[in-house]
Design a protein around this motif. Structure first.
Motif, PDB file in Angstrom:
ATOM      1  N   THR A   5       0.844  -1.196   0.000  1.00  0.00           N
ATOM      2  CA  THR A   5       0.000   0.000   0.000  1.00  0.00           C
ATOM      3  C   THR A   5       0.880   1.248   0.000  1.00  0.00           C
ATOM      4  OG1 THR A   5      -1.731  -1.190   1.179  1.00  0.00           O
ATOM      5  CG2 THR A   5      -1.845   1.204   1.243  1.00  0.00           C
ATOM      6  N   ARG A   8       1.998   1.896  -3.535  1.00  0.00           N
ATOM      7  CA  ARG A   8       0.896   2.417  -4.367  1.00  0.00           C
ATOM      8  C   ARG A   8       0.602   3.874  -4.007  1.00  0.00           C
ATOM      9  NH1 ARG A   8      -2.003  -1.965  -2.359  1.00  0.00           N
ATOM     10  NH2 ARG A   8      -3.757  -0.604  -1.968  1.00  0.00           N
ATOM     11  N   TYR A   9       0.576   4.168  -2.727  1.00  0.00           N
ATOM     12  CA  TYR A   9       0.294   5.531  -2.295  1.00  0.00           C
ATOM     13  C   TYR A   9       1.446   6.475  -2.639  1.00  0.00           C
ATOM     14  CZ  TYR A   9      -3.819   3.997   0.386  1.00  0.00           C
ATOM     15  OH  TYR A   9      -5.041   3.491   0.777  1.00  0.00           O
ATOM     16  N   ARG A  12       0.847   7.678  -6.048  1.00  0.00           N
ATOM     17  CA  ARG A  12      -0.240   8.666  -6.047  1.00  0.00           C
ATOM     18  C   ARG A  12       0.243  10.009  -5.509  1.00  0.00           C
ATOM     19  NH1 ARG A  12      -5.161   5.529  -3.323  1.00  0.00           N
ATOM     20  NH2 ARG A  12      -5.859   7.667  -2.999  1.00  0.00           N
ATOM     21  N   VAL A  15       2.436  11.709  -8.185  1.00  0.00           N
ATOM     22  CA  VAL A  15       1.617  12.224  -9.289  1.00  0.00           C
ATOM     23  C   VAL A  15       0.879  13.480  -8.834  1.00  0.00           C
ATOM     24  CG1 VAL A  15      -0.390  11.754 -10.756  1.00  0.00           C
ATOM     25  CG2 VAL A  15       1.412  10.023 -10.505  1.00  0.00           C
ATOM     26  N   ASP A  16       0.350  13.448  -7.628  1.00  0.00           N
ATOM     27  CA  ASP A  16      -0.345  14.620  -7.088  1.00  0.00           C
ATOM     28  C   ASP A  16       0.595  15.823  -7.033  1.00  0.00           C
ATOM     29  OD1 ASP A  16      -1.350  16.412  -4.713  1.00  0.00           O
ATOM     30  OD2 ASP A  16      -3.068  15.170  -5.248  1.00  0.00           O
ATOM     31  N   ARG A  35      -7.160  15.303  -1.278  1.00  0.00           N
ATOM     32  CA  ARG A  35      -7.372  14.896  -2.673  1.00  0.00           C
ATOM     33  C   ARG A  35      -7.246  13.391  -2.872  1.00  0.00           C
ATOM     34  NH1 ARG A  35      -4.454  19.830  -3.828  1.00  0.00           N
ATOM     35  NH2 ARG A  35      -2.490  18.685  -3.759  1.00  0.00           N
ATOM     36  N   GLN A  36      -6.304  12.781  -2.183  1.00  0.00           N
ATOM     37  CA  GLN A  36      -6.006  11.364  -2.411  1.00  0.00           C
ATOM     38  C   GLN A  36      -6.692  10.425  -1.416  1.00  0.00           C
ATOM     39  OE1 GLN A  36      -4.456  10.281  -5.099  1.00  0.00           O
ATOM     40  NE2 GLN A  36      -4.279  12.413  -5.738  1.00  0.00           N
ATOM     41  N   PRO A 129       5.211   8.292 -14.226  1.00  0.00           N
ATOM     42  CA  PRO A 129       3.851   8.505 -13.668  1.00  0.00           C
ATOM     43  C   PRO A 129       3.251   9.842 -14.036  1.00  0.00           C
ATOM     44  CG  PRO A 129       5.420   7.944 -11.919  1.00  0.00           C
ATOM     45  CD  PRO A 129       6.190   8.108 -13.186  1.00  0.00           C
TER      46      PRO A 129
END
Length: 129
Positions: A5, A8-9, A12, A15-16, A35-36, A129
């Motif tokens: 996890t 994966r985070y 994210r 990318v954010d 946002r995430q 990404p």
């Protein structure tokens, strides 16, 4: 191989930052969290190794936060995931540059593992990404 996890985070989060860190603006973990939908506490655990790896910069204070240390298109998923997950080597003897396994020269399966490792590495290092 299974990506955690945190891995994966981390993608994210990066990318954010790439999307929202316009003109070198620092982004708070609070904003990324909203946002995430990832807790601030968990983001703190993720951003620390990313910062240690030199992938993000930080600044403290009321206007503080995080931003990418270089242009977004210069990152690969592989380097981000390695900062969090470590090596993608499917077996321990492939983790170092020089394979010191005493069975290496006569191992009937090492070619399979090296091929698997190469495919995974080529893929994650080829994705921005």
């Amino acid at each position: 191989m299974k990506v955690s996890t945190k891995g994966r985070y981390a993608l994210r989060l990066m990318v954010d930052l790439g999307i929202h860190s316009v003109d070198g603006k620092y982004i708070s973990l609070k904003d990324i969290s909203a946002r995430q939908l990832i807790s601030i506490k968990y983001l703190e655990q993720i951003v620390t190794p990313l910062h240690r790896a030199g992938l993000v910069r930080s600044i403290r204070g009321a206007q503080g936060g995080y931003r990418l240390s270089r242009d977004p298109e210069k990152y690969t998923a592989g380097e981000i995931l390695r900062a969090i997950e470590g090596s993608f080597a499917p077996i321990a003897c492939l983790e170092s540059e020089v394979n010191e396994c005493e069975m290496y020269s006569r191992c009937p399966t090492v070619g399979f593992w090296e091929g698997m490792y190469r495919v995974i590495s080529d893929y994650v290092d080829g994705v921005t990404p």
